[in-house]
Every structure is written in structure tokens, then in C-alpha cells.
Design a protein around this motif. Structure first.
Motif, PDB file in Angstrom:
ATOM      1  N   ARG A 184       1.066  -1.084   0.005  1.00 52.08           N
ATOM      2  CA  ARG A 184      -0.069  -0.018   0.110  1.00 52.08           C
ATOM      3  C   ARG A 184       0.810   1.351   0.041  1.00 52.08           C
ATOM      4  O   ARG A 184       0.592   2.177  -0.759  1.00 52.08           O
ATOM      5  N   VAL A 185       2.054   1.294   0.870  1.00 55.02           N
ATOM      6  CA  VAL A 185       2.976   2.501   0.748  1.00 55.02           C
ATOM      7  C   VAL A 185       3.444   2.518  -0.639  1.00 55.02           C
ATOM      8  O   VAL A 185       3.703   3.719  -1.055  1.00 55.02           O
ATOM      9  N   GLY A 191       5.108   9.284  -8.724  1.00 57.55           N
ATOM     10  CA  GLY A 191       5.748   8.451  -9.703  1.00 57.55           C
ATOM     11  C   GLY A 191       6.809   7.445  -9.194  1.00 57.55           C
ATOM     12  O   GLY A 191       7.434   6.757 -10.246  1.00 57.55           O
ATOM     13  N   TYR A 192       7.342   7.537  -7.988  1.00 55.76           N
ATOM     14  CA  TYR A 192       8.380   6.600  -7.618  1.00 55.76           C
ATOM     15  C   TYR A 192       8.170   5.487  -7.700  1.00 55.76           C
ATOM     16  O   TYR A 192       7.194   5.046  -6.808  1.00 55.76           O
ATOM     17  N   ASP A 193       9.033   4.384  -8.198  1.00 60.02           N
ATOM     18  CA  ASP A 193       8.724   2.905  -7.967  1.00 60.02           C
ATOM     19  C   ASP A 193      10.034   2.319  -8.566  1.00 60.02           C
ATOM     20  O   ASP A 193      10.282   2.071  -9.519  1.00 60.02           O
ATOM     21  N   PRO A 194      10.940   2.279  -7.647  1.00 60.64           N
ATOM     22  CA  PRO A 194      12.134   1.689  -7.850  1.00 60.64           C
ATOM     23  C   PRO A 194      12.129   0.152  -8.268  1.00 60.64           C
ATOM     24  O   PRO A 194      11.505  -0.690  -7.725  1.00 60.64           O
ATOM     25  N   GLU A 228      16.333  -0.669  -5.372  1.00 56.26           N
ATOM     26  CA  GLU A 228      15.906  -1.028  -4.033  1.00 56.26           C
ATOM     27  C   GLU A 228      16.896  -1.537  -3.310  1.00 56.26           C
ATOM     28  O   GLU A 228      17.279  -1.001  -2.422  1.00 56.26           O
ATOM     29  N   ALA A 229      17.808  -2.623  -3.825  1.00 60.76           N
ATOM     30  CA  ALA A 229      18.745  -3.292  -3.436  1.00 60.76           C
ATOM     31  C   ALA A 229      19.738  -2.064  -2.954  1.00 60.76           C
ATOM     32  O   ALA A 229      20.532  -2.049  -1.932  1.00 60.76           O
ATOM     33  N   ARG A 230      20.112  -1.423  -4.089  1.00 64.66           N
ATOM     34  CA  ARG A 230      21.186  -0.378  -3.859  1.00 64.66           C
ATOM     35  C   ARG A 230      20.963   0.442  -2.777  1.00 64.66           C
ATOM     36  O   ARG A 230      21.708   0.949  -1.876  1.00 64.66           O
TER      37      ARG A 230
END
Length: 86
Positions: free
Chosen positions: A50-51, A60-63, A68-70
Motif C-alpha cells: 500500500r505504501v 511516480g516513484y517506483d524503484p 531498491e537493493a542499492r
């Protein structure tokens, strides 16, 4: 609840104490929080989703998993650095 004594190396105790202090917590409070967090992974999956969706809808942020690992590695490095200097 009675206290339990768990023998751990002094170096580990010192690192945990530093990490707790960096967050303004006693070692006891820090360990209780860690134990509580580890009991929640099943519920957090849906909350995390949900977050993530809310962040994506907002800006629009969607790594991707690699980014995400970095970012997780960078956060871990900064926490270790803060704990070492504390």
C-alpha cells in the motif's frame, strides 16, 4: 515478564547498544522493538504494498528491485557508520 539472560559476545552487545543509542533507545527497548518487528513480516507485506502504491501515485516513484537493493545497501552503510561513530 521475567528477564532472560542471553550470553553474546561483548562486541555484539556494544554494537547493539550503539545502534540503540543512535535511535534514542535503551538496549532493552531496542531489542524489544526488534523482536516485535520480526514477528510482523506477514502483515507488513500488504502494508508495504500500500505504501509503495501510494508513493507511486503521489510522485511516480517506483524503484526496480536492483535500485531498491542499492538503496537498502546505502542505508545499511549509513546506519553502520553512525553506530561506529556514536
Amino acid at each position: 515478564m521475567p528477564d532472560v539472560h542471553v550470553p553474546i559476545p561483548a562486541e555484539t552487545r556494544d554494537r547493539l547498544t550503539a545502534a540503540a543509542a543512535a535511535e534514542g533507545l535503551s538496549l532493552r527497548a531496542y531489542l524489544m522493538r526488534l523482536a516485535g518487528d520480526s514477528a510482523r513480516p506477514a502483515r507488513d507485506g500488504t502494508r508495504a504494498d500500500r505504501v509503495r502504491q501510494a508513493l507511486h501515485a503521489w510522485n511516480g516513484y517506483d524503484p526496480d528491485p536492483e535500485e531498491e537493493a542499492r538503496l537498502d545497501a546505502e542505508l545499511d552503510r549509513r546506519i553502520a557508520e553512525a553506530a561506529a561513530t556514536g
